[in-house]
Design a protein around this motif. Structure first.
Motif, PDB file in Angstrom:
ATOM      1  N   VAL A  10       0.846  -1.197   0.000  1.00 61.38           N
ATOM      2  CA  VAL A  10       0.000   0.000   0.000  1.00 61.38           C
ATOM      3  C   VAL A  10       0.879   1.244   0.000  1.00 61.38           C
ATOM      4  CG1 VAL A  10      -1.702   1.310   1.317  1.00 61.38           C
ATOM      5  CG2 VAL A  10      -1.916  -1.163   1.145  1.00 61.38           C
ATOM      6  N   VAL A  11       0.531   2.183  -0.875  1.00 61.72           N
ATOM      7  CA  VAL A  11       1.218   3.469  -0.918  1.00 61.72           C
ATOM      8  C   VAL A  11       0.302   4.495  -0.258  1.00 61.72           C
ATOM      9  CG1 VAL A  11       2.165   5.261  -2.412  1.00 61.72           C
ATOM     10  CG2 VAL A  11       2.402   2.863  -3.056  1.00 61.72           C
ATOM     11  N   THR A  12       0.840   5.260   0.686  1.00 62.93           N
ATOM     12  CA  THR A  12       0.069   6.285   1.392  1.00 62.93           C
ATOM     13  C   THR A  12       0.523   7.654   0.919  1.00 62.93           C
ATOM     14  OG1 THR A  12      -0.117   4.854   3.316  1.00 62.93           O
ATOM     15  CG2 THR A  12      -0.573   7.186   3.656  1.00 62.93           C
ATOM     16  N   VAL A  13      -0.466   8.502   0.578  1.00 61.15           N
ATOM     17  CA  VAL A  13      -0.208   9.858   0.102  1.00 61.15           C
ATOM     18  C   VAL A  13      -0.872  10.827   1.073  1.00 61.15           C
ATOM     19  CG1 VAL A  13      -0.511  11.475  -1.804  1.00 61.15           C
ATOM     20  CG2 VAL A  13      -0.269   9.040  -2.279  1.00 61.15           C
ATOM     21  N   ALA A  14      -0.127  11.827   1.529  1.00 56.98           N
ATOM     22  CA  ALA A  14      -0.685  12.849   2.410  1.00 56.98           C
ATOM     23  C   ALA A  14      -1.359  13.924   1.568  1.00 56.98           C
ATOM     24  CB  ALA A  14       0.406  13.462   3.271  1.00 56.98           C
ATOM     25  N   LEU A  15      -2.611  14.214   1.903  1.00 55.86           N
ATOM     26  CA  LEU A  15      -3.396  15.268   1.253  1.00 55.86           C
ATOM     27  C   LEU A  15      -3.828  16.256   2.325  1.00 55.86           C
ATOM     28  CD1 LEU A  15      -5.615  12.969  -0.984  1.00 55.86           C
ATOM     29  CD2 LEU A  15      -3.648  14.307  -1.717  1.00 55.86           C
ATOM     30  N   PRO A  16      -4.360  17.405   1.935  1.00 53.98           N
ATOM     31  CA  PRO A  16      -4.805  18.357   2.960  1.00 53.98           C
ATOM     32  C   PRO A  16      -5.914  17.756   3.822  1.00 53.98           C
ATOM     33  CG  PRO A  16      -4.737  19.408   0.808  1.00 53.98           C
ATOM     34  CD  PRO A  16      -4.514  17.950   0.585  1.00 53.98           C
ATOM     35  N   PRO A  17      -5.815  17.846   5.152  1.00 52.52           N
ATOM     36  CA  PRO A  17      -6.889  17.349   6.015  1.00 52.52           C
ATOM     37  C   PRO A  17      -8.199  18.074   5.710  1.00 52.52           C
ATOM     38  CG  PRO A  17      -4.948  17.882   7.302  1.00 52.52           C
ATOM     39  CD  PRO A  17      -4.712  18.391   5.907  1.00 52.52           C
ATOM     40  N   GLY A  18      -9.302  17.348   5.782  1.00 60.52           N
ATOM     41  CA  GLY A  18     -10.606  17.950   5.533  1.00 60.52           C
ATOM     42  C   GLY A  18     -10.888  18.183   4.068  1.00 60.52           C
ATOM     43  N   ILE A  19     -10.245  17.421   3.184  1.00 60.58           N
ATOM     44  CA  ILE A  19     -10.432  17.580   1.741  1.00 60.58           C
ATOM     45  C   ILE A  19     -11.914  17.401   1.388  1.00 60.58           C
ATOM     46  CG2 ILE A  19      -9.842  15.156   1.373  1.00 60.58           C
ATOM     47  CD1 ILE A  19      -8.630  15.912  -1.273  1.00 60.58           C
ATOM     48  N   CYS A  20     -12.397  18.218   0.479  1.00 61.28           N
ATOM     49  CA  CYS A  20     -13.820  18.167   0.124  1.00 61.28           C
ATOM     50  C   CYS A  20     -14.110  17.002  -0.820  1.00 61.28           C
ATOM     51  CB  CYS A  20     -14.273  19.480  -0.504  1.00 61.28           C
ATOM     52  SG  CYS A  20     -13.713  19.737  -2.194  1.00 61.28           S
ATOM     53  N   ARG A  21     -15.386  16.643  -0.944  1.00 59.89           N
ATOM     54  CA  ARG A  21     -15.773  15.495  -1.768  1.00 59.89           C
ATOM     55  C   ARG A  21     -15.493  15.726  -3.247  1.00 59.89           C
ATOM     56  NH1 ARG A  21     -21.292  13.547   1.087  1.00 59.89           N
ATOM     57  NH2 ARG A  21     -22.158  14.774  -0.597  1.00 59.89           N
ATOM     58  N   ARG A  22     -15.620  16.951  -3.703  1.00 60.45           N
ATOM     59  CA  ARG A  22     -15.324  17.251  -5.111  1.00 60.45           C
ATOM     60  C   ARG A  22     -13.867  16.953  -5.415  1.00 60.45           C
ATOM     61  NH1 ARG A  22     -12.659  21.251  -7.306  1.00 60.45           N
ATOM     62  NH2 ARG A  22     -12.913  21.690  -9.496  1.00 60.45           N
ATOM     63  N   CYS A  23     -12.986  17.389  -4.537  1.00 55.43           N
ATOM     64  CA  CYS A  23     -11.560  17.155  -4.738  1.00 55.43           C
ATOM     65  C   CYS A  23     -11.225  15.668  -4.611  1.00 55.43           C
ATOM     66  CB  CYS A  23     -10.746  17.990  -3.772  1.00 55.43           C
ATOM     67  SG  CYS A  23     -10.820  19.767  -4.145  1.00 55.43           S
ATOM     68  N   VAL A  24     -11.912  14.948  -3.741  1.00 61.43           N
ATOM     69  CA  VAL A  24     -11.710  13.503  -3.631  1.00 61.43           C
ATOM     70  C   VAL A  24     -12.029  12.835  -4.966  1.00 61.43           C
ATOM     71  CG1 VAL A  24     -12.618  11.384  -2.586  1.00 61.43           C
ATOM     72  CG2 VAL A  24     -12.037  13.343  -1.149  1.00 61.43           C
ATOM     73  N   ARG A  25     -13.105  13.260  -5.617  1.00 62.16           N
ATOM     74  CA  ARG A  25     -13.473  12.686  -6.919  1.00 62.16           C
ATOM     75  C   ARG A  25     -12.405  12.980  -7.967  1.00 62.16           C
ATOM     76  NH1 ARG A  25     -18.606  14.406  -5.236  1.00 62.16           N
ATOM     77  NH2 ARG A  25     -18.458  16.288  -6.482  1.00 62.16           N
ATOM     78  N   VAL A  26     -11.871  14.194  -7.975  1.00 63.98           N
ATOM     79  CA  VAL A  26     -10.832  14.562  -8.949  1.00 63.98           C
ATOM     80  C   VAL A  26      -9.591  13.694  -8.741  1.00 63.98           C
ATOM     81  CG1 VAL A  26      -9.221  16.398  -9.613  1.00 63.98           C
ATOM     82  CG2 VAL A  26     -11.639  16.916  -9.280  1.00 63.98           C
ATOM     83  N   VAL A  27      -9.153  13.562  -7.505  1.00 65.96           N
ATOM     84  CA  VAL A  27      -7.970  12.757  -7.202  1.00 65.96           C
ATOM     85  C   VAL A  27      -8.240  11.290  -7.535  1.00 65.96           C
ATOM     86  CG1 VAL A  27      -6.490  11.908  -5.340  1.00 65.96           C
ATOM     87  CG2 VAL A  27      -7.046  14.340  -5.482  1.00 65.96           C
ATOM     88  N   SER A  28      -9.432  10.798  -7.235  1.00 67.39           N
ATOM     89  CA  SER A  28      -9.783   9.402  -7.525  1.00 67.39           C
ATOM     90  C   SER A  28      -9.659   9.100  -9.005  1.00 67.39           C
ATOM     91  CB  SER A  28     -11.209   9.094  -7.076  1.00 67.39           C
ATOM     92  OG  SER A  28     -11.325   9.164  -5.696  1.00 67.39           O
ATOM     93  N   ARG A  29     -10.153  10.007  -9.830  1.00 74.37           N
ATOM     94  CA  ARG A  29     -10.065   9.792 -11.280  1.00 74.37           C
ATOM     95  C   ARG A  29      -8.612   9.741 -11.743  1.00 74.37           C
ATOM     96  NH1 ARG A  29     -14.951  13.043 -11.646  1.00 74.37           N
ATOM     97  NH2 ARG A  29     -13.666  14.882 -11.656  1.00 74.37           N
ATOM     98  N   ARG A  30      -7.794  10.659 -11.248  1.00 75.21           N
ATOM     99  CA  ARG A  30      -6.385  10.687 -11.667  1.00 75.21           C
ATOM    100  C   ARG A  30      -5.643   9.430 -11.236  1.00 75.21           C
ATOM    101  NH1 ARG A  30      -4.527  16.856 -10.484  1.00 75.21           N
ATOM    102  NH2 ARG A  30      -5.725  17.787 -12.167  1.00 75.21           N
ATOM    103  N   VAL A  31      -5.840   9.031  -9.987  1.00 77.30           N
ATOM    104  CA  VAL A  31      -5.095   7.896  -9.448  1.00 77.30           C
ATOM    105  C   VAL A  31      -5.603   6.582 -10.025  1.00 77.30           C
ATOM    106  CG1 VAL A  31      -4.548   6.625  -7.339  1.00 77.30           C
ATOM    107  CG2 VAL A  31      -4.440   9.117  -7.357  1.00 77.30           C
TER     108      VAL A  31
END
Length: 78
Positions: A10-31
């Motif tokens: 498992v690879v763990t990536v640190a993102l800003p705490p409290g990330i919004c759902r819209r940004c989660v979707r954007v990151v999900s698509r990229r990854v």
């Protein structure tokens, strides 16, 4: 920060705490489009993304996981 646990694969990536759902979707698509990705798990409160599979941590760095122009102050509507 991108960190790989060789024992679990498992690879763990640190993102800003409290990330919004819209940004989660954007990151999900990229990854999820990266070769070798099998699973994604977000912990939005802690600001962690866990990526399972045979993924090179450097590929995640190159994927450009910039969230949004607001950075940690992101408050897009849910």
């Amino acid at each position: 920060m991108v960190e790989r646990n060789d024992r679990t694969g498992v690879v763990t990536v640190a993102l800003p705490p409290g990330i919004c759902r819209r940004c989660v979707r954007v990151v999900s698509r990229r990854v999820s489009d990266l070769p070798g990705v099998v699973s994604l798990e977000f912990d939005g409160d802690a600001g962690l993304l866990r990526v399972g599979g045979d993924i090179d941590p450097a590929a995640l760095d190159r994927a450009g996981l910039a969230i949004c122009p607001a950075g940690p102050k992101c408050r897009h509507p849910a």
